[in-house]
Design a protein around this motif. Structure first.
Motif, PDB file in Angstrom:
ATOM      1  N   THR A 126       0.827  -1.202   0.000  1.00  0.00           N
ATOM      2  CA  THR A 126       0.000   0.000   0.000  1.00  0.00           C
ATOM      3  C   THR A 126       0.864   1.256   0.000  1.00  0.00           C
ATOM      4  N   MET A 127       0.404   2.263  -0.732  1.00  0.00           N
ATOM      5  CA  MET A 127       1.020   3.597  -0.698  1.00  0.00           C
ATOM      6  C   MET A 127      -0.062   4.602  -0.327  1.00  0.00           C
ATOM      7  N   GLY A 128       0.363   5.698   0.266  1.00  0.00           N
ATOM      8  CA  GLY A 128      -0.644   6.669   0.663  1.00  0.00           C
ATOM      9  C   GLY A 128      -0.064   8.009   1.027  1.00  0.00           C
ATOM     10  N   TRP A 129      -0.963   8.888   1.426  1.00  0.00           N
ATOM     11  CA  TRP A 129      -0.617  10.232   1.868  1.00  0.00           C
ATOM     12  C   TRP A 129      -1.252  10.487   3.236  1.00  0.00           C
ATOM     13  N   TYR A 130      -0.454  11.039   4.121  1.00  0.00           N
ATOM     14  CA  TYR A 130      -0.903  11.492   5.423  1.00  0.00           C
ATOM     15  C   TYR A 130      -0.619  12.986   5.507  1.00  0.00           C
ATOM     16  N   LYS A 142      -1.432  19.069  15.741  1.00  0.00           N
ATOM     17  CA  LYS A 142      -2.356  17.955  15.540  1.00  0.00           C
ATOM     18  C   LYS A 142      -1.593  16.681  15.198  1.00  0.00           C
ATOM     19  N   GLU A 143      -2.293  15.570  15.270  1.00  0.00           N
ATOM     20  CA  GLU A 143      -1.692  14.292  14.928  1.00  0.00           C
ATOM     21  C   GLU A 143      -1.609  14.117  13.413  1.00  0.00           C
ATOM     22  N   ARG A 144      -0.754  13.191  13.006  1.00  0.00           N
ATOM     23  CA  ARG A 144      -0.646  12.848  11.596  1.00  0.00           C
ATOM     24  C   ARG A 144      -1.805  11.919  11.236  1.00  0.00           C
ATOM     25  N   ASP A 145      -2.590  12.302  10.249  1.00  0.00           N
ATOM     26  CA  ASP A 145      -3.783  11.549   9.882  1.00  0.00           C
ATOM     27  C   ASP A 145      -3.734  11.094   8.433  1.00  0.00           C
ATOM     28  N   LEU A 146      -4.386  10.001   8.164  1.00  0.00           N
ATOM     29  CA  LEU A 146      -4.494   9.490   6.805  1.00  0.00           C
ATOM     30  C   LEU A 146      -5.327  10.442   5.955  1.00  0.00           C
ATOM     31  N   VAL A 147      -4.843  10.712   4.747  1.00  0.00           N
ATOM     32  CA  VAL A 147      -5.597  11.472   3.752  1.00  0.00           C
ATOM     33  C   VAL A 147      -6.190  10.509   2.731  1.00  0.00           C
ATOM     34  N   ALA A 148      -5.327   9.682   2.151  1.00  0.00           N
ATOM     35  CA  ALA A 148      -5.776   8.731   1.140  1.00  0.00           C
ATOM     36  C   ALA A 148      -4.736   7.633   1.013  1.00  0.00           C
ATOM     37  N   ALA A 149      -5.193   6.445   0.632  1.00  0.00           N
ATOM     38  CA  ALA A 149      -4.292   5.315   0.433  1.00  0.00           C
ATOM     39  C   ALA A 149      -4.764   4.512  -0.764  1.00  0.00           C
ATOM     40  N   ILE A 150      -3.818   3.792  -1.362  1.00  0.00           N
ATOM     41  CA  ILE A 150      -4.146   2.966  -2.525  1.00  0.00           C
ATOM     42  C   ILE A 150      -3.311   1.695  -2.467  1.00  0.00           C
ATOM     43  N   THR A 151      -3.944   0.562  -2.695  1.00  0.00           N
ATOM     44  CA  THR A 151      -3.234  -0.712  -2.692  1.00  0.00           C
ATOM     45  C   THR A 151      -2.584  -0.958  -4.050  1.00  0.00           C
ATOM     46  N   SER A 152      -1.764  -1.982  -4.119  1.00  0.00           N
ATOM     47  CA  SER A 152      -1.126  -2.330  -5.386  1.00  0.00           C
ATOM     48  C   SER A 152      -2.158  -2.731  -6.433  1.00  0.00           C
ATOM     49  N   GLY A 153      -3.307  -3.184  -5.971  1.00  0.00           N
ATOM     50  CA  GLY A 153      -4.382  -3.554  -6.891  1.00  0.00           C
ATOM     51  C   GLY A 153      -5.292  -2.409  -7.286  1.00  0.00           C
ATOM     52  N   GLY A 154      -5.062  -1.242  -6.694  1.00  0.00           N
ATOM     53  CA  GLY A 154      -5.835  -0.060  -7.078  1.00  0.00           C
ATOM     54  C   GLY A 154      -7.010   0.280  -6.176  1.00  0.00           C
ATOM     55  N   CYS A 169       4.271  11.329   2.259  1.00  0.00           N
ATOM     56  CA  CYS A 169       4.088  10.098   1.502  1.00  0.00           C
ATOM     57  C   CYS A 169       4.404   8.907   2.410  1.00  0.00           C
ATOM     58  N   ASN A 170       3.677   7.845   2.217  1.00  0.00           N
ATOM     59  CA  ASN A 170       3.806   6.660   3.060  1.00  0.00           C
ATOM     60  C   ASN A 170       3.775   5.422   2.175  1.00  0.00           C
ATOM     61  N   ALA A 171       4.595   4.435   2.515  1.00  0.00           N
ATOM     62  CA  ALA A 171       4.577   3.184   1.757  1.00  0.00           C
ATOM     63  C   ALA A 171       4.816   2.013   2.686  1.00  0.00           C
ATOM     64  N   ASN A 172       4.088   0.961   2.458  1.00  0.00           N
ATOM     65  CA  ASN A 172       4.319  -0.320   3.126  1.00  0.00           C
ATOM     66  C   ASN A 172       5.108  -1.166   2.145  1.00  0.00           C
ATOM     67  N   ALA A 173       6.396  -1.344   2.415  1.00  0.00           N
ATOM     68  CA  ALA A 173       7.284  -1.924   1.412  1.00  0.00           C
ATOM     69  C   ALA A 173       8.270  -2.872   2.058  1.00  0.00           C
ATOM     70  N   ALA A 174       8.899  -3.694   1.212  1.00  0.00           N
ATOM     71  CA  ALA A 174       9.884  -4.654   1.695  1.00  0.00           C
ATOM     72  C   ALA A 174      11.059  -4.720   0.725  1.00  0.00           C
ATOM     73  N   THR A 175      12.242  -4.834   1.277  1.00  0.00           N
ATOM     74  CA  THR A 175      13.432  -5.103   0.469  1.00  0.00           C
ATOM     75  C   THR A 175      13.886  -6.546   0.670  1.00  0.00           C
ATOM     76  N   GLY A 176      13.389  -7.176   1.689  1.00  0.00           N
ATOM     77  CA  GLY A 176      13.689  -8.578   1.964  1.00  0.00           C
ATOM     78  C   GLY A 176      12.397  -9.318   2.212  1.00  0.00           C
ATOM     79  N   LEU A 177      12.337 -10.054   3.307  1.00  0.00           N
ATOM     80  CA  LEU A 177      11.147 -10.844   3.608  1.00  0.00           C
ATOM     81  C   LEU A 177      10.049 -10.030   4.282  1.00  0.00           C
ATOM     82  N   ALA A 178      10.452  -9.068   5.103  1.00  0.00           N
ATOM     83  CA  ALA A 178       9.493  -8.371   5.950  1.00  0.00           C
ATOM     84  C   ALA A 178       9.087  -7.015   5.385  1.00  0.00           C
ATOM     85  N   TYR A 179       7.796  -6.725   5.444  1.00  0.00           N
ATOM     86  CA  TYR A 179       7.295  -5.408   5.071  1.00  0.00           C
ATOM     87  C   TYR A 179       7.360  -4.486   6.289  1.00  0.00           C
TER      88      TYR A 179
END
Length: 120
Positions: free
Chosen positions: A34-38, A44-56, A96-106
């Protein structure tokens, strides 16, 4: 190590538009889920604005539905946020935010942030 580089912030009048872009890089083996914008306004706290998965599949904060559109190019590892009908309350640092992995773990990665100011 995954890096996220943002661009596109700035000053805009109420009712105007801005487009934020974020490019991810991380070597030949990295994968992004998933990628997104906060956003974070002063005091104030950091809040989610929008997110999108790899599938759209997309998810938006209620406050931006109908005004903001998130899109993604999986081949280029980029995510964009088109912001229309901007309001003063949209003023914040956008990350910008991303849930990503370079090895086994995201894990979660963050960009450096870009300032968006909506003011007349």
């Amino acid at each position: 190590q995954v890096q996220l580089v943002e661009s596109g912030g700035g000053l805009v009048q109420p009712g105007g538009s801005l487009r934020l872009s974020c490019a991810a890089s991380g070597g030949s083996t990295f994968r992004i889920n998933t990628m997104g914008w906060y956003r974070q306004a002063p005091g104030k706290e950091r809040d989610l604005v929008a997110a999108i998965t790899s599938g759209g599949n997309t998810n938006y904060a209620d406050s931006v539905k109908g005004r903001f559109t998130i899109s993604r190019d999986n081949a280029k590892n980029t995510v964009n946020l088109q912001m229309n009908s901007l309001k003063p309350e949209d003023t914040a640092v956008y990350y910008c935010n991303a849930n990503a992995a370079t090895g086994l773990a995201y894990r979660t990665y963050w960009g450096q942030g870009t300032q968006v100011t909506v003011s007349s």
